[in-house]
Design a protein around this motif. Structure first.
Motif, short mmCIF file in Angstrom:
data_model
loop_
_atom_site.label_atom_id
_atom_site.label_comp_id
_atom_site.label_asym_id
_atom_site.label_seq_id
_atom_site.Cartn_x
_atom_site.Cartn_y
_atom_site.Cartn_z
N ILE A 97 110.24 -65.13 -52.39
CA ILE A 97 108.78 -65.05 -52.36
C ILE A 97 108.33 -65.00 -50.90
O ILE A 97 108.42 -66.00 -50.18
N GLU B 153 108.41 -51.71 -50.04
CA GLU B 153 107.93 -52.76 -50.92
C GLU B 153 106.53 -52.43 -51.44
O GLU B 153 106.22 -52.61 -52.63
N LEU C 207 110.08 -56.91 -56.24
CA LEU C 207 110.49 -58.30 -56.00
C LEU C 207 111.90 -58.41 -55.43
O LEU C 207 112.25 -59.44 -54.85
N HIS C 208 112.70 -57.36 -55.58
CA HIS C 208 114.08 -57.38 -55.08
C HIS C 208 114.28 -56.43 -53.89
O HIS C 208 115.42 -56.13 -53.54
N ALA D 288 102.93 -60.47 -58.35
CA ALA D 288 103.85 -59.56 -59.05
C ALA D 288 104.59 -60.30 -60.17
O ALA D 288 104.84 -59.72 -61.24
N SER E 48 105.21 -63.46 -49.88
CA SER E 48 103.76 -63.33 -49.71
C SER E 48 103.07 -63.61 -51.03
O SER E 48 103.72 -63.76 -52.08
N TRP F 233 105.23 -51.93 -55.27
CA TRP F 233 104.15 -52.79 -55.75
C TRP F 233 103.00 -51.96 -56.30
O TRP F 233 102.48 -52.22 -57.39
N HIS G 151 103.92 -61.21 -53.84
CA HIS G 151 105.12 -61.49 -54.62
C HIS G 151 104.81 -62.44 -55.79
O HIS G 151 105.34 -62.28 -56.89
#
Length: 283
Positions: free
Chosen positions: A197, A124, A170-171, A205, A199, A128, A202
């Motif tokens: 969601i 993740e 996000l996914h 983002a 955090s 990000w 997220h």
């Protein structure tokens, strides 16, 4: 040759060490670079114990962490200096390629039916960081050029890649629902988890993604999307509808910020303005 050896962890670790050494002049004593040194030492310790049969997953975890920290240091330099020089985009692309490497290794192992695991938190974070870096680059360059872009096609490609990486981030995890056997006492937390969601990152983002979509619609109107758009194989053939994607992520952003995150400092004014723009004159 053993599976672990085929990944040549020693060579990969040596290349990172060389890059770390090249950064020492500017960052001697920097906490992040000190952390990289410790991580690379741990990686080399695993490799030296059994170079033919070292644990791929442990090596990948340490390798990924070293990459995240080295690129973090270099990225901060670029952001602080506001992406100076004509070669700044090339530096951005180089950092993104580094941040892609752990996931590329994971895919390579899957193709050869080798066992290797990359923690979801790390995966993740890698996604990000790629999206956020492109967001910062586009924002800085756009503001510097007063959005009178000299190269719309390149800018458009950066936006498309950035949005794609943020959507992947996000996914990375699946939304969690109460009927999945998960017990959550707080209703707001349950609502956030159900929307994926997990955090503040997220939430951020979602906003970054929405802004990048709006920049594409506003400032790249002369760019015609094709089935092959740029050198990045990961985003090739993944044409995005910026207007639709922007609406979706910003509606989610406004919904969570004015719903379960109400009163926690998230501002929705800009998101609503962008939404209004994206929804007008819809074709």
């Amino acid at each position: 040759m053993a599976a672990s050896s085929s990944l040549d962890w020693k060579s990969r670790a040596d290349k990172l060490l060389q890059r770390w050494e090249s950064l020492q002049e500017k960052g001697r004593g920097d906490v992040v670079l000190l952390k990289v040194s410790t991580t690379l030492q741990s990686l080399n310790d695993i490799i030296s114990k059994d170079i033919q049969n070292c644990d791929n997953s442990s090596c990948l975890h340490l390798y990924s962490q070293a990459i995240l920290d080295i690129t973090f240091f270099e990225e901060n330099q670029l952001v602080d200096e506001e992406f100076p020089g004509d070669d700044s985009l090339q530096k951005v692309r180089e950092l993104i390629q580094m941040l892609l490497e752990p996931e590329n290794l994971l895919e390579e192992c899957k193709l050869h039916k080798q066992d290797m695991v990359l923690d979801v938190d790390v995966q993740e974070c890698l996604r990000w960081r790629r999206g956020a870096l492109l967001y910062m680059y586009c924002h800085t360059v756009g503001e510097r050029e007063s959005w009178l872009l000299r190269d719309q096609r390149t800018f458009h490609q950066c936006l498309e890649d950035g949005v794609y990486y943020l959507l992947k981030m996000l996914h990375t995890r699946n939304p969690i629902h109460l009927n999945d056997g998960v017990s959550v006492q707080d209703v707001n937390t349950a609502t956030l988890l159900a929307k994926g969601i997990f955090s503040d990152i997220h939430v951020l983002a979602l906003m970054y993604c929405g802004e990048m979509c709006s920049w594409a619609v506003m400032y790249c109107t002369e760019v015609v999307q094709t089935s092959e758009i740029g050198p990045n194989s990961e985003t090739r053939n993944k044409i995005l509808n910026f207007r639709e994607v922007g609406e979706n992520v910003l509606e989610t952003y406004v919904g969570v910020c004015e719903g379960p995150l109400s009163g926690q400092g998230w501002n929705t004014d800009n998101a609503k303005k962008i939404l209004q723009y994206l929804k007008k004159d819809r074709i």
